[in-house]
Write an enzyme that holds these catalytic residues in place. Structure first.
Site, mmCIF file in Angstrom:
data_model
loop_
_atom_site.group_PDB
_atom_site.id
_atom_site.type_symbol
_atom_site.label_atom_id
_atom_site.label_comp_id
_atom_site.label_asym_id
_atom_site.label_seq_id
_atom_site.Cartn_x
_atom_site.Cartn_y
_atom_site.Cartn_z
ATOM 1 N N GLY A 16 0.587 -2.117 9.619
ATOM 2 C CA GLY A 16 -0.093 -1.742 8.381
ATOM 3 C C GLY A 16 -1.592 -1.813 8.566
ATOM 4 O O GLY A 16 -2.113 -2.821 9.028
ATOM 5 N N SER A 31 -2.597 1.609 3.162
ATOM 6 C CA SER A 31 -1.792 1.247 1.989
ATOM 7 C C SER A 31 -0.608 0.354 2.333
ATOM 8 O O SER A 31 -0.132 -0.391 1.477
ATOM 9 C CB SER A 31 -1.298 2.496 1.258
ATOM 10 O OG SER A 31 -0.437 3.259 2.071
ATOM 11 N N GLU A 66 5.688 8.500 4.768
ATOM 12 C CA GLU A 66 4.591 8.777 5.691
ATOM 13 C C GLU A 66 4.648 10.165 6.336
ATOM 14 O O GLU A 66 3.616 10.703 6.712
ATOM 15 C CB GLU A 66 4.540 7.712 6.790
ATOM 16 C CG GLU A 66 4.382 6.288 6.278
ATOM 17 C CD GLU A 66 3.096 6.032 5.522
ATOM 18 O OE1 GLU A 66 2.065 6.664 5.818
ATOM 19 O OE2 GLU A 66 3.120 5.186 4.604
#
Length: 175
Positions: A7, A10, A85
């Protein structure tokens, strides 16, 4: 072998799953950049927003979080991440080596920008701020994305001067 997800944007504040473990991690030869036009989540085709992507750059580093996925949820998490994604194929799904704080190297799933995709862009900070200040998409205002990501980077003690500048400029544009 455990499934890890990196990550850097977001996913820091909305991974979409409850990780078994969170570890600060560094990815080498990539940097965090507002280099992807968002036509779904934080903008539209008519009025694109900007979201972060990992842009491959020799010698660069990106500090973020490695999330370990619960073993029983790996297939579901992967399906959910791909739906989120890979919505427009501007991201490429890659397995990359991350270095954890203790020096351990792990393989993690990461979403990097496809520089050949029409949504790849390179704008100066002022143009980035102008876009982010006004765009809204299916997941909400582009400003929310910027402010949440910046706040989580600050909480983690990760300095990003460009992000700090964008936050100040976007706040000035929207007040």
């Amino acid at each position: 072998m455990a499934m890890w997800v990196f990550g850097y944007g977001s996913l820091l504040w909305n991974p979409g799953f409850e990780p078994v473990e969170r570890r600060r991690a560094v990815l080498r030869d990539y940097h965090r950049s507002f280099c992807m036009l968002s036509i779904h989540h934080r903008g539209s085709e008519a009025d694109p927003g900007l979201v972060l992507a990992l842009d491959e750059t020799k010698g660069a580093t990106c500090t973020g979080v490695a999330f370990r996925v619960p073993e029983a949820e790996e297939a579901d998490v992967l399906a959910t991440l791909r739906e989120r994604e890979l919505i427009s194929s501007a991201y490429l799904e890659k397995t990359l080596d991350l270095t954890l704080e203790n020096g351990e190297i792990i393989a993690a799933l990461a979403y990097v920008i496809n520089r050949d995709h029409v949504q790849y862009c390179q704008f100066d900070l002022e143009k980035q701020a102008q876009i982010i200040a006004h765009a809204t998409g299916g997941r909400g205002p582009n400003t929310e994305y910027l402010l949440n990501t910046a706040a989580h980077l600050t909480q983690m003690g990760i300095r990003d001067p460009d992000m700090d500048w964008l936050v100040a400029r976007v706040k000035a544009l929207t007040e």
